[in-house]
Enzyme design. Structure first.
Site, PDB file in Angstrom:
ATOM      1  CG  HIS A  82      72.378  16.813  48.241  1.00  0.00           C
ATOM      2  ND1 HIS A  82      72.242  17.969  48.978  1.00  0.00           N
ATOM      3  CD2 HIS A  82      73.214  16.021  48.938  1.00  0.00           C
ATOM      4  CE1 HIS A  82      72.971  17.877  50.074  1.00  0.00           C
ATOM      5  NE2 HIS A  82      73.563  16.700  50.084  1.00  0.00           N
ATOM      6  CG  ASP A 161      72.056  17.400  58.213  1.00  0.00           C
ATOM      7  OD1 ASP A 161      72.392  16.203  58.278  1.00  0.00           O
ATOM      8  OD2 ASP A 161      72.550  18.193  57.386  1.00  0.00           O
ATOM      9  NE  ARG A 168      76.378  10.874  59.196  1.00  0.00           N
ATOM     10  CZ  ARG A 168      75.908  11.282  57.994  1.00  0.00           C
ATOM     11  NH1 ARG A 168      75.190  12.382  57.890  1.00  0.00           N
ATOM     12  NH2 ARG A 168      76.167  10.571  56.937  1.00  0.00           N
ATOM     13  CB  SER A 183      71.990  13.776  56.330  1.00  0.00           C
ATOM     14  OG  SER A 183      72.768  14.859  55.902  1.00  0.00           O
ATOM     15  CE  LYS A 187      71.687  18.218  54.168  1.00  0.00           C
ATOM     16  NZ  LYS A 187      73.095  17.955  54.434  1.00  0.00           N
TER      17      LYS A 187
HETATM   18  N1  URA Z   1      75.502  14.757  52.017  1.00  0.00           N
HETATM   19  C1  URA Z   1      74.708  15.150  53.042  1.00  0.00           C
HETATM   20  O1  URA Z   1      74.141  16.224  53.030  1.00  0.00           O
HETATM   21  N2  URA Z   1      74.579  14.315  54.066  1.00  0.00           N
HETATM   22  C2  URA Z   1      75.173  13.126  54.126  1.00  0.00           C
HETATM   23  O2  URA Z   1      74.995  12.414  55.090  1.00  0.00           O
HETATM   24  C3  URA Z   1      75.996  12.725  53.057  1.00  0.00           C
HETATM   25  C4  URA Z   1      76.150  13.568  52.001  1.00  0.00           C
END
Ligand code: URA
Length: 407
Positions: A82, A161, A168, A183, A187
């Site tokens: 990620h 989220d 956001r 966030s 996940k």
């Molecule tokens: N990627 C995400 O999934 N969430 C964030 O807040 C920032 C980057």
């Protein structure tokens, strides 16, 4: 409980209890709290921060907002990466095929753009026919068949989220370290992958602008991962300058193909580093050995073949990718050396061009973007082409001096 009091408490810098966080965040998910009210709370969080305890509570609230994706039916070792997001970051499109070509399972749920930063799902949607909304059964079948998947979050996977992320994005509340940590980690936890590499981008074009915050995010994520028994490696990488040559959805898909076909440079180096970290975690081998394996599948074409297999499996056809045919050439107006290509200004420009969303409802123009023909350190003469702008309209105004510095 009273939302106004909760917002006030955070606005004057006090910590919120788990019950207060649950009331506010779950209330928003259940539509008892409006966008406007939630924005006030998010702004107060951005201003006054959250403690590690509040963040860990928030991760728990996020996780419990939806179902956990049980991927036990996927055979083999699952890995995931990620990125906290940057300008021109198309690393997932390159790393996924490398990992799958090496026999590990790459299970990736990606997001859309956030703020000025692009999102992998938006990039993939620039490929005509590509399906980003897979069911759990489809995800399992695809990974068992070809070793990788990149899909958007399923509807009921951390729905909180999904909703907060979209808010956001359009309310200038993207940069809070606890909100980013909650966030991303929620996940990772619900997808049940136990080996994760997180690429923390730092610089003008990233959500995180300085090293101190990048380090804080790193240790916060490691602490959360420990609690949930996940092996995580964090890598902090530069985002003062856009990553690679192309910025813009379709243009970035094209550049990922170029790298898989052998193009060298900073983008490829970072992908090798991230992929080797994943391979080292997943296969439990040292990083040098992992590095060699990664280079092998890049050089012998098997990662590229895996990419084509992956795109086709999800319904896409790379031959049909379209980029805008209205191209403005930006030329050097003086002689010298390029000393800066400002990632943030590039992000703002491509957003203005239509590559991202200004409101939750905005449509993206997949074919617009920028191709850089010169890089930092390159010498230029008057009239040399520095970049190509792929535009939706011919009457587009921009100030190139904000992006490029020549000295
Ligand atoms: N990627 C995400 O999934 N969430 C964030 O807040 C920032 C980057």
């Amino acid at each position: 409980m009273d939302l106004e009091k909760i917002i006030l408490k955070k606005s004057i810098g006090l910590s919120l209890s788990k019950e207060e966080l649950t009331y506010a965040f779950n209330g928003y998910l259940l539509k008892k709290i409006t966008d406007k009210e939630m924005t006030l709370l998010l702004k107060a969080i951005c201003k006054n921060d959250m403690s590690d305890r509040e963040t860990i509570d928030l991760v728990d609230i996020y996780i419990n907002s939806g179902e956990k994706l049980n991927l036990n039916e996927i055979k083999g070792i699952k890995v995931d990466k990620h990125s906290t997001g940057g300008i021109g970051d198309k690393t997932s499109l390159i790393i996924g095929p490398i990992i799958a070509a090496l026999g590990l399972k790459f299970v990736k749920m990606s997001g859309r753009g956030l703020g000025y930063t692009g999102g992998t799902i938006d990039k993939l949607e620039s490929i005509p026919g590509f399906n980003v909304s897979l069911t759990k059964e489809e995800i399992i079948k695809q990974v068992n068949d070809i070793g990788m998947v990149i899909t958007s979050q399923t509807e009921n996977l951390v729905p909180l989220d999904k909703k907060i992320y979209a808010l956001r994005d359009v309310t200038n509340t993207t940069k809070s370290i606890p909100l980013i940590a909650a966030s991303i980690m929620s996940k990772k936890i619900v997808t049940g992958t136990s080996n994760v590499v997180i690429d923390i981008k730092v610089g003008s074009g990233a959500l995180i602008e300085d090293m101190a915050n990048a380090k804080r995010l790193s240790s916060l994520m490691i602490e959360i991962a420990k609690k949930y028994n996940i092996k995580v490696i964090t890598i902090i990488s530069d985002m003062d300058t856009p990553l690679g040559d192309n910025v813009g959805n379709a243009l970035e898909v094209i550049e990922a193909i170029e790298v898989l076909k052998g193009k060298k440079g900073k983008l490829r180096d970072l992908c090798v580093n991230l992929a080797a970290s994943l391979i080292s975690l997943g296969k439990n081998i040292d990083i040098n050995q992992a590095n060699k394996l990664v280079l092998e599948v890049l050089n012998n074409g098997s990662a590229y073949n895996k990419y084509l297999e992956f795109i086709e499996y999800q319904g896409g056809n790379v031959k049909n990718i379209k980029i805008s045919d209205r191209v403005n050439l930006i030329k050097a107006s003086k002689e010298g050396t390029i000393t800066e290509i400002n990632a943030l200004e590039v992000g703002k420009l491509v957003l203005e061009m239509g590559a991202g969303r200004k409101t939750k409802e905005s449509n993206i123009d997949y074919g617009v973007g920028i191709k850089f023909k010169k890089h930092i350190g390159d010498k230029v003469n008057i009239g040399d082409i520095i970049m190509e702008l792929y535009l939706a309209h011919s009457n587009f105004l921009y100030d190139i001096n904000k992006i490029i510095t020549i000295k």
